[in-house]
Design an enzyme around this catalytic site. Structure first.
Site, PDB file in Angstrom:
ATOM      1  CG  HIS A 360      -1.970  -1.007   1.207  1.00 17.63           C
ATOM      2  ND1 HIS A 360      -3.219  -0.786   0.682  1.00 17.63           N
ATOM      3  CD2 HIS A 360      -1.952  -2.283   1.627  1.00 17.63           C
ATOM      4  CE1 HIS A 360      -3.933  -1.896   0.801  1.00 17.63           C
ATOM      5  NE2 HIS A 360      -3.184  -2.817   1.369  1.00 17.63           N
ATOM      6  CE  LYS A 561      -5.985  14.030   0.313  1.00 20.54           C
ATOM      7  NZ  LYS A 561      -6.288  12.785  -0.398  1.00 20.54           N
ATOM      8  NE  ARG A 562      -3.107  10.157  10.193  1.00 21.04           N
ATOM      9  CZ  ARG A 562      -2.762   9.224  11.069  1.00 21.04           C
ATOM     10  NH1 ARG A 562      -3.571   8.198  11.296  1.00 21.04           N
ATOM     11  NH2 ARG A 562      -1.638   9.301  11.751  1.00 21.04           N
ATOM     12  CE  LYS A 567      -1.923  10.857   2.935  1.00 22.68           C
ATOM     13  NZ  LYS A 567      -2.660  10.005   1.971  1.00 22.68           N
ATOM     14  CB  THR A 669      -9.849   5.063  -1.029  1.00 18.06           C
ATOM     15  OG1 THR A 669      -9.293   5.391   0.251  1.00 18.06           O
ATOM     16  CG2 THR A 669      -9.189   3.819  -1.562  1.00 18.06           C
ATOM     17  CE  LYS A 673     -13.513   6.055   1.147  1.00 15.29           C
ATOM     18  NZ  LYS A 673     -12.477   6.096   2.186  1.00 15.29           N
TER      19      LYS A 673
HETATM   20  C1  26Q Z   1       4.104   0.295   9.870  1.00 14.97           C
HETATM   21  C2  26Q Z   1       4.976  -0.120  10.854  1.00 14.97           C
HETATM   22  C3  26Q Z   1       4.798   0.254  12.167  1.00 14.97           C
HETATM   23  C4  26Q Z   1       3.726   1.046  12.498  1.00 14.97           C
HETATM   24  C5  26Q Z   1       2.842   1.467  11.511  1.00 14.97           C
HETATM   25  C6  26Q Z   1       3.040   1.083  10.200  1.00 14.97           C
HETATM   26  C7  26Q Z   1       2.090   1.525   9.158  1.00 14.97           C
HETATM   27  C8  26Q Z   1       0.753   1.654   9.456  1.00 14.97           C
HETATM   28  C9  26Q Z   1      -0.141   2.065   8.510  1.00 14.97           C
HETATM   29  C10 26Q Z   1       2.509   1.798   7.869  1.00 14.97           C
HETATM   30  C11 26Q Z   1       1.589   2.203   6.913  1.00 14.97           C
HETATM   31  C12 26Q Z   1       0.257   2.336   7.231  1.00 14.97           C
HETATM   32  C13 26Q Z   1      -0.771   2.780   6.298  1.00 14.97           C
HETATM   33  C14 26Q Z   1      -0.615   2.956   5.013  1.00 14.97           C
HETATM   34  C15 26Q Z   1      -1.713   3.428   4.183  1.00 14.97           C
HETATM   35  O1  26Q Z   1      -2.793   3.736   4.665  1.00 14.97           O
HETATM   36  N1  26Q Z   1      -1.511   3.518   2.870  1.00 14.97           N
HETATM   37  C16 26Q Z   1      -2.577   3.974   1.987  1.00 14.97           C
HETATM   38  O2  26Q Z   1      -3.300   2.835   1.549  1.00 14.97           O
HETATM   39  C17 26Q Z   1      -4.443   3.216   0.800  1.00 14.97           C
HETATM   40  C18 26Q Z   1      -5.230   1.965   0.486  1.00 14.97           C
HETATM   41  O3  26Q Z   1      -4.535   1.169  -0.422  1.00 14.97           O
HETATM   42  C19 26Q Z   1      -4.024   3.974  -0.439  1.00 14.97           C
HETATM   43  O4  26Q Z   1      -5.174   4.400  -1.101  1.00 14.97           O
HETATM   44  C20 26Q Z   1      -3.155   5.176  -0.068  1.00 14.97           C
HETATM   45  O5  26Q Z   1      -2.654   5.785  -1.231  1.00 14.97           O
HETATM   46  C21 26Q Z   1      -2.001   4.725   0.809  1.00 14.97           C
HETATM   47  O6  26Q Z   1      -1.274   5.855   1.279  1.00 14.97           O
END
Ligand code: 26Q
Length: 849
Positions: A360, A561-562, A567, A669, A673
Site C-alpha cells: 500500500h 486525509k491524514r 499529500k 480512496t 468517495k
Molecule cells: C508500519 C509499521 C509500524 C507502524 C505502523 C506502520 C504503518 C501503518 C499504517 C505503515 C503504513 C500504514 C498505512 C498505510 C496506508 O494507509 N496507505 C494507503 O493505503 C491506501 C489503500 O490502499 C491507499 O489508497 C493510499 O494511497 C495509501 O497511502
C-alpha cells in the site's frame, strides 16, 4: 404487504421492550437513551444472527474455498447505520422509533465509530469486507481489538492534542466474545533443535511466555440480493485485555510493574503512524499476536473440515494487507513442519500457494523492517525459519545470476542486521499486488525491480475501490433517490450501472435537482460545523465555533486525509494565502465564494505535519476574522476527522483536493468517495487519479495539474530544482510564503518557530522542498482559477459533475474484489443453503418470541 410491515414493526417493538426488561430491568417509558440504544441495537442484531449462522454453516457444509483477510487495521465506521442500510430496514426502523417516541439520529449518535485504523489502508479493509460479503464470497477478516483506537484529535489554539479514544467505555452491542475460541501465543524462550522425519530442523521451545488471545466477533452484513437474501461474514478481533492470566503477578511482586502488565496490555493501543515506520518492540509483538492466533484458528478450523493440510491451497487463501502480518508466512511453514509432519520443502510450497500480499505504500520509510536481534530474541523459532528461507532464496539468486553477489546482497531478506518484511512477503507469497496502475508500475520497475525480474508473473495490479453502499447509499440518501429515479436501484449491487446517469448530463431538470441536493447537503454540513466544530483556546477551552456561510451558493473545497508532507496540505495552505492576498488587493478579483475545509490527523511524533495543521489553523483564523474579505472566503479546520465525519463532509463537497506529488500516493480512496458524491477533482497525475481521469475522459476532467511522475524524477536526477528561484521570481508566491516568516499570522514564539520551520524547509533545507510544493504551486493556482470559472455556471458545472459520477463505475470495491477473486483467490460465490437456512430459522423461532 401492509400487514407484513405492521407485523414487523410490532415484533421489533416487542423485542426492544424485551431487551429493556431483561438487560436493564427497565420499562420503555423510563429507560434512558443509552439503554434504549442498546436494546434497539440488540433487537436489530437478531435480524443478523440467523443469516450469520446460516452463512457459516453453508460455507463449511459446501467446503467452499474461502479467503482470510489479515490486517492490523480496520475502519468500519458506525455499525448501526450501516446495518440498517444493508438490512434495508430504514423504513421499519423509522416507524418503530417514531412509535416509541425516539429518534434515529440520537440512536446513531450513541453508536461508536471504531477507529481501529489510521487511514486509507484500514478503511480499504472495511470496504473489502463489505464487498466480499455482499458478493457472497466466503470470507473472514482477522484484526486486533485495540482498547484505544486512533487518538481523538483536539485543536488547542492551533496545536494538535491527542486524547485517548475510549470507544469501549460503554457496552459495544455489535461484538460477541468467544471464549471457546481463545488461542495461546508464545514469545521468547529457548529453542531446542530436533529433526523431523525428513531431516528438516524443527524446534521446540522452553521457558517461553504465553499469552491468551481472546477473539471478539463482529458480524459483517452483506447487502441483499434481488430475492432479499444476504450473507453475513465475520470480522474476528483478538484481544489480550480480558484474560486475567496475561497479567504476570510475579513480576509485579518483584516491583516490575510495567513488565507485569505488558502482555495484558498488548492490544491496548493502535500505533498512530500512517505511512511511517517506527520499529517498536510492542508493535512487533502485536503483529505476531495477530498472525499466530489467526493462523492457529485457520488451520484448526480447516483441519476440522478436511482432516488434512495438503489440500489447503485449493481450499483457502490468505490475503496479507501490507507486510504488517507478513510473519503469517513463517508461522504457516513452522506449523506445517512441526505439527503436520510435512517436509520443509512441502511446507514452503503450500504456504506460497496460500498467501498473497498487497502493498500500500511507496515511501521508503514505510517499508517495514525489523531488527534481526529483536526478532531472534522475541521469536526465536520464527527467526530460524526466516534464516532458512533467506538462505534458500539467496542460493536461487546465486544460481540464476551466476554469483552476482551484489544482487544477492540487494535481494537478501536480511541486510545489515535488519529483516526486510516486504522481501519476505514477496518470496513467501503467490501474488503481490499494488493498488493502482501507476503504483504497481513503480513497484515493478523501481522498488521491487529485482524481484519483478526474478518473478515476473507474481506482480499484478488491482486498483482500489470503495463500497457505494456506505459511501453513497448510506451517507447521501438524497443523491441515492435521485439515482433511483433515473437509473433504477441496481447500482447498489452493480455500480457499473452508474454510467446510465450520463444520459442526463444535459437535462435541465436533472441539473437543477442535483444542485438542490448538493445545497441541502451543504446546509447539513454547515449546521454540523456551527454546532460541533469548535475553536479552542490554548487550554482546550471552547471559545466558539467555526463560522460558515449563510449562502449555500459557495464552492465547498475539501482536503480530508491524514496530514503528510507528500499529500501537500502545505501547498493547499499556501494557495489559500494567495487567494487571501488576491482578495485583499481587490475583493472583486474572485467571482466565486469559497469555503476551504481541511481535516485530518497528524502522527503524534510528526513535527512537520503538526506545523502544517497549525499553519492552516492560523490562516483560517486570519481569514475568518477579516471583514474585508470574509464574505468571499472562509476556511475551517475540521477537528478529529474520522469515518463518521467523512460521511457528513463528502456529500457536501464541490471540489476534491487530491494533490500529492506525482508518484507518491499509492492510490487514494477519498478521491473516489468524493467523486461519487458529485465533487470535481483538482488533482495531480498520481495514484488512482490517473485512472479516474481516464474513465471520466479529459473533456470532463479539467482540473489536472502539476508535474508528472517522470518530470519529478528527471528534476530529482538532475538536481535542478531551486525553490528559491521560484520564490524570487514569482511575486504572488513570494508574498504568500513571506507570511510564514514575517509574523503576519503568528502571535507567540511557538507559532513563529513552527511557521518559520516550514518556511525554511521550503527555501533553505538541504533536500530543499522535497515534495515540490513551490514547483507545482503556480500550476495549482492557475487551475484553481479554472475551477472558479466553471463554478460560475451551475448548469455547466453540474454537467461535469454528472459525467464524473457516471464514470465512477470502475471504482466500486465490488469490482476490486471481483478482480482479487479472479486473479488471485479463485473463489466461488456461496449462497445460503436453503435447508441450513430453514433449520437455523426454526431453531431461532423456537427460542424467540
Ligand atoms: C508500519 C509499521 C509500524 C507502524 C505502523 C506502520 C504503518 C501503518 C499504517 C505503515 C503504513 C500504514 C498505512 C498505510 C496506508 O494507509 N496507505 C494507503 O493505503 C491506501 C489503500 O490502499 C491507499 O489508497 C493510499 O494511497 C495509501 O497511502
Amino acid at each position: 404487504m401492509e400487514n407484513n410491515f405492521e407485523n414487523e414493526i410490532s415484533k421489533f417493538i416487542q423485542k426492544i421492550k424485551h431487551y429493556l426488561i431483561v438487560n436493564f430491568g427497565k420499562v420503555e417509558s423510563i429507560s434512558s437513551n443509552e439503554e434504549f440504544y442498546l436494546a434497539f441495537s440488540y433487537a436489530l442484531r437478531e435480524k443478523i444472527i440467523v443469516n450469520w449462522t446460516a452463512t457459516k454453516y453453508s460455507i463449511d457444509e459446501s467446503s467452499a474455498k474461502k479467503v482470510y483477510f489479515i490486517c492490523l487495521e480496520y475502519l468500519p465506521g458506525k455499525f448501526l447505520s450501516n446495518n440498517i442500510t444493508n438490512l434495508n430496514k430504514l423504513e421499519i426502523v423509522k416507524a418503530v422509533l417514531n412509535r416509541m417516541d425516539r429518534n434515529l439520529i440520537e440512536m446513531i449518535k450513541l453508536d461508536v465509530d471504531p477507529g481501529l485504523g489510521n487511514g486509507g489502508l484500514g478503511r480499504l479493509a472495511s470496504c473489502y469486507l463489505d464487498s466480499l460479503t455482499t458478493q457472497k464470497y466466503p470470507s473472514f477478516g482477522y484484526g486486533l481489538r485495540y482498547q484505544y483506537g486512533i487518538f481523538e484529535q483536539e485543536i488547542w489554539n492551533g496545536v494538535q492534542i491527542e486524547k485517548p479514544d475510549c470507544w469501549l467505555l460503554n457496552e459495544f452491542p455489535w461484538e460477541f466474545r468467544k471464549d471457546a475460541d481463545a488461542r495461546f501465543v508464545k514469545y521468547s524462550g529457548n529453542i531446542k533443535p530436533a529433526t523431523n522425519r525428513y531431516g528438516d530442523e524443527v524446534y521446540s521451545l522452553e521457558d517461553f511466555q504465553e499469552i491468551r488471545a481472546l477473539p471478539f466477533d463482529i458480524p459483517i452484513v452483506g447487502y441483499p440480493d434481488k430475492n432479499q437474501k444476504y450473507n453475513v461474514s465475520t470480522l474476528r478481533l483478538w484481544s489480550t485485555k480480558d484474560s486475567p492470566r496475561n497479567f504476570e503477578l510475579q513480576r509485579y511482586n518483584a516491583g516490575q510493574i510495567g513488565e507485569a502488565s505488558e502482555n495484558s496490555s498488548l492490544t491496548d493501543v493502535l500505533y498512530p503512524n500512517d505511512n511511517n515506520e517506527v520499529g517498536k518492540r510492542i508493535r512487533l509483538k502485536q503483529e505476531f499476536l495477530l498472525v499466530s492466533a489467526s493462523i492457529q484458528d485457520i488451520i484448526d478450523h480447516n483441519i476440522k473440515i478436511y482432516g488434512e493440510v495438503t489440500n489447503l491451497p485449493g481450499k483457502i487463501q490468505i490475503q496479507l494487507n501490507d507486510t504488517h502480518p507478513a510473519l503469517a508466512i513463517v508461522e504457516l511453514i513452522r506449523i506445517f513442519i512441526t505439527n503436520h509432519d510435512l517436509s520443509y520443502k512441502k511446507a514452503f510450497e503450500l504456504t506460497s500457494q496460500i498467501c498473497n500480499f498487497t502493498n500500500h505504500t511507496i515511501l521508503k520509510e514505510s517499508l517495514e523492517e525489523w531488527n534481526e536481534e529483536r526478532v531472534k530474541t522475541l521469536l526465536p523459532r520464527q527467526y530460524k525459519i526466516i534464516e532458512k528461507l533467506n538462505y534458500d532464496f539467496c542460493s536461487q539468486i546465486r544460481a540464476k545470476y551466476l554469483n552476482d553477489e551484489e544482487r544477492v546482497r540487494r535481494m537478501s531478506i536480511i541486510q545489515d542486521g535488519q529483516i526486510k518484511m516486504a522481501f519476505l512477503a514477496i518470496i513467501g507469497c503467490n501474488k503481490v499486488n499494488g493498488v493502482a496502475y501507476l503504483h504497481t508500475e513503480i513497484l515493478k520497475n523501481k522498488i521491487f525491480k529485482d524481484f519483478h525480474e526474478f518473478y515476473p508473473e507474481k506482480f499484478i495490479n488491482i486498483t482500489n475501490g470503495i463500497t457505494q453502499r456506505r459511501w453513497l447509499l448510506e451517507c447521501n440518501l438524497k443523491l441515492s433517490e435521485f439515482l433511483d429515479n433515473r437509473i433504477g436501484e441496481n447500482w447498489r449491487r452493480d455500480f457499473s450501472e452508474i454510467k446510465k446517469l450520463k444520459e442526463f448530463a444535459k437535462d435541465k431538470k436533472t441539473l437543477e435537482e442535483l444542485r438542490k441536493i448538493k445545497q441541502s447537503n451543504k446546509l447539513k454540513l454547515f449546521e454540523y460545523i456551527k454546532k460541533n466544530n469548535f475553536i479552542r483556546d490554548y487550554k482546550g477551552k471552547i471559545l466558539s465555533h467555526y463560522p460558515v456561510f449563510d449562502d449555500l451558493n459557495v464552492l465547498v473545497d475539501v482536503q480530508i486525509k491524514r496530514f503528510h508532507e507528500y499529500k501537500r496540505q502545505l501547498m493547499n495552505a499556501l494557495h489559500l494565502l494567495m487567494l487571501y492576498n488576491d482578495l485583499k488587493n481587490d475583493i472583486n478579483s474572485r467571482k466565486v465564494k469559497r469555503f476551504v475545509l481541511m481535516g485530518g490527523k497528524a502522527a503524534p511524533g510528526y513535527k512537520t505535519a503538526k506545523s502544517v495543521v497549525l499553519l492552516f489553523y492560523l490562516i483560517a483564523k486570519k481569514i475568518n476574522s477579516d471583514p474585508d474579505i470574509n464574505s468571499k472566503l472562509k476556511a475551517c479546520l475540521i477537528e478529529n476527522y474520522n469515518v463518521s465525519k467523512a460521511e457528513i463532509i463528502i456529500p457536501a463537497a464541490d471540489l476534491s483536493e487530491q494533490i500529492s506529488i506525482a508518484g507518491y500516493e499509492a492510490s487514494g480512496t477519498g478521491n473516489m468517495k468524493l467523486s461519487i458524491n458529485g465533487a470535481l477533482t483538482i488533482g495531480t497525475e498520481d495514484g488512482a487519479n490517473i485512472e479516474m481521469r481516464e474513465e471520466v475522459t479529459d473533456q470532463y476532467w479539467p482540473f489536472s495539474f502539476g508535474l508528472k511522475k517522470e518530470e519529478v524524477e528527471k528534476i530529482l536526477e538532475d538536481r535542478s530544482y531551486r525553490p528559491k528561484d521560484i520564490y524570487e521570481n514569482n511575486e504572488k508566491i513570494k508574498n504568500a510564503l513571506n507570511m510564514l516568516s514575517n509574523g503576519s499570522l503568528t502571535s507567540n514564539e511557538f507559532e513563529k518557530n513552527s511557521l518559520n520551520e516550514l518556511y525554511n524547509f521550503i527555501l533553505f533545507s538541504t533536500d530543499n522542498d522535497k515534495f515540490f510544493v513551490l514547483k507545482d504551486l503556480q500550476s495549482f493556482y492557475d487551475t484553481q482559477k479554472k475551477v472558479e470559472d466553471l463554478y460560475i455556471d451551475p448548469d455547466k458545472w453540474n454537467e461535469y459533475v454528472i459525467h464524473n459520477i457516471g464514470s465512477m463505475g470502475k471504482f466500486s470495491s465490488d469490482r476490486s474484489i471481483e478482480e482479487y477473486s479472479n486473479l488471485i483467490w479463485n473463489l466461488k460465490k456461496c449462497d445460503l443453503n436453503e435447508i441450513i437456512y430453514e433449520r437455523v430459522k426454526n431453531d431461532y423461532f423456537e427460542s424467540s418470541l
